[in-house]
Design an enzyme around this catalytic site. Structure first.
Site, PDB file in Angstrom:
ATOM      1  N   ARG A  76      69.198   7.007  51.093  1.00 50.85           N
ATOM      2  CA  ARG A  76      67.807   6.951  51.517  1.00 50.85           C
ATOM      3  C   ARG A  76      67.364   8.257  52.160  1.00 50.85           C
ATOM      4  NH1 ARG A  76      68.405   2.396  56.324  1.00 50.85           N
ATOM      5  NH2 ARG A  76      69.607   3.639  57.817  1.00 50.85           N
ATOM      6  N   SER A  94      63.754   0.759  56.589  1.00 45.47           N
ATOM      7  CA  SER A  94      64.900   0.481  55.722  1.00 45.47           C
ATOM      8  C   SER A  94      65.054   1.539  54.643  1.00 45.47           C
ATOM      9  CB  SER A  94      64.752  -0.893  55.072  1.00 45.47           C
ATOM     10  OG  SER A  94      64.774  -1.908  56.047  1.00 45.47           O
ATOM     11  N   GLU A 115      54.126  -6.713  47.361  1.00 44.46           N
ATOM     12  CA  GLU A 115      54.719  -5.799  46.388  1.00 44.46           C
ATOM     13  C   GLU A 115      53.915  -5.695  45.094  1.00 44.46           C
ATOM     14  OE1 GLU A 115      57.929  -7.396  49.088  1.00 44.46           O
ATOM     15  OE2 GLU A 115      56.310  -8.269  47.897  1.00 44.46           O
ATOM     16  N   PHE A 133      62.519  -7.275  44.952  1.00 43.78           N
ATOM     17  CA  PHE A 133      61.063  -7.306  45.042  1.00 43.78           C
ATOM     18  C   PHE A 133      60.415  -6.217  44.196  1.00 43.78           C
ATOM     19  CE2 PHE A 133      62.554  -8.547  49.462  1.00 43.78           C
ATOM     20  CZ  PHE A 133      62.695  -9.876  49.113  1.00 43.78           C
ATOM     21  N   ARG A 157      71.032   2.164  49.549  1.00 43.29           N
ATOM     22  CA  ARG A 157      70.293   2.850  50.607  1.00 43.29           C
ATOM     23  C   ARG A 157      71.187   3.727  51.464  1.00 43.29           C
ATOM     24  NH1 ARG A 157      68.288  -0.312  54.677  1.00 43.29           N
ATOM     25  NH2 ARG A 157      69.601  -2.082  54.055  1.00 43.29           N
TER      26      ARG A 157
END
Length: 320
Positions: free
Chosen positions: A16, A43, A64, A89, A173
């Site tokens: 990330r 996140s 989303e 999502f 991530r």
């Protein structure tokens, strides 16, 4: 050109962070870069981008489907939107918006689906996408990517500033194993042969690339020569490379952090039957739902390990 690290170990750079830092660097010179997120800015590691470029950062909230619509609309005004949510999502929840608003409309959208498969860990089965790539692979004119490490992610994200179309990137991530040396470059639509071999080919992507390299080492000790391919582009698949591997080694193992139904295993099998048929064994979720657990536990539970790849390679070779 790419170069594989001499020692495969955990990268000190979080995926990330590589994503955020790359977008921030691109945004310095490209005023059209826009970041969208669905209540996951922390996140996704995008706080610094949102702080540095508040006029080009959109917090869409837990909406989303709306986020994809906004991204598609922005792209048609000349913006280059990067929209992020967890992989579940960013795929299941927004499949129709990706189909209609993005791909069918010929929009220019980049969708980032994070924490695929077992990397979702404690978020459990509802948040553990083993099906995202299979669902999206059926949508026409979409490109599907799964970079193995931060070096690959950075180069691919940079390329997406200057191309048109709908792109989906699935990425962990946090920390993953480093595969490539800094400065490596990647050609979207082409697989990378990381190691040559003559007895069997292991075609992997994402977190399974490191496991594939480990499996090749184990197989070498057993006298088996294993070729390893990082197939970071799932669609369009490098069918030419798959055919060459099938012809050269006569046996293939696919390894994915995803359902083998409609996943990388399915894509490779489709390519093989059209070119050079050979035995294929598939490592991945075997049509299963996710569950809660540590990533280490889940890797064992779904056989996403070097040892499982080794056993699959033995079976594929026996079936020649």
């Amino acid at each position: 050109m790419f170069k594989v690290l001499n020692t495969i170990e955990k990268s000190p750079v979080l995926m990330r962070d590589a994503y955020c830092n790359t977008l921030m660097d691109m945004a310095k010179t490209n005023k059209n870069i826009v970041a969208l997120d669905a209540d996951l800015v922390s996140s996704s590691g995008m706080k610094n981008f949102f702080k540095a470029y508040p006029d080009r950062a959109i917090q869409c909230g837990i909406a989303e489907a709306n986020m994809i619509g906004i991204a598609a609309g922005l792209s048609l005004t000349g913006k280059v939107p990067f929209a992020h949510s967890f992989g579940t999502f960013a795929s299941r929840r927004v499949a129709d918006q990706i189909f209609i608003s993005a791909s069918y409309a010929k929009a220019n959208v980049r969708i980032i689906g994070s924490d695929p498969g077992v990397t979702a860990a404690y978020n459990g089965g509802t948040h553990m996408p083993f099906e995202d790539m299979a669902m999206l692979r059926a949508i026409p004119e979409i490109t599907l990517l799964e970079p193995a490490d931060p070096v690959a992610l950075e180069d691919i994200v940079r390329q997406l500033a200057d191309v048109w179309g709908v792109y989906y990137i699935r990425m962990a991530r946090k920390n993953v194993m480093g595969i490539y040396e800094q400065g490596s470059t990647f050609e979207i639509g082409k697989g990378n042969m990381l190691r040559n071999g003559t007895d069997v080919t292991i075609i992997a992507s994402g977190i399974m690339v490191a496991e594939a390299l480990k499996a090749a080492d184990i197989l070498a000790e057993l006298g088996v020569s294993a070729r390893v391919v990082d197939m970071f582009t799932w669609k369009p698949l490098d069918e030419e490379l798959v055919a060459r591997c099938a012809e050269d080694t006569g046996a293939i193992v696919t390894a994915e952090n995803h359902n083998t139904v409609g996943g990388l295993g399915g894509a490779v099998a489709e390519a093989v039957v059209k070119s050079v048929p050979c035995p294929i064994e598939m490592i991945g979720s075997q049509d299963q739902f996710g569950q809660v657990g540590t990533e280490a536990y889940l890797r064992q539970a779904y056989n996403l390990t070097a040892d499982a790849i080794v056993e699959a390679a033995k079976k594929a070779i026996e079936r020649k």
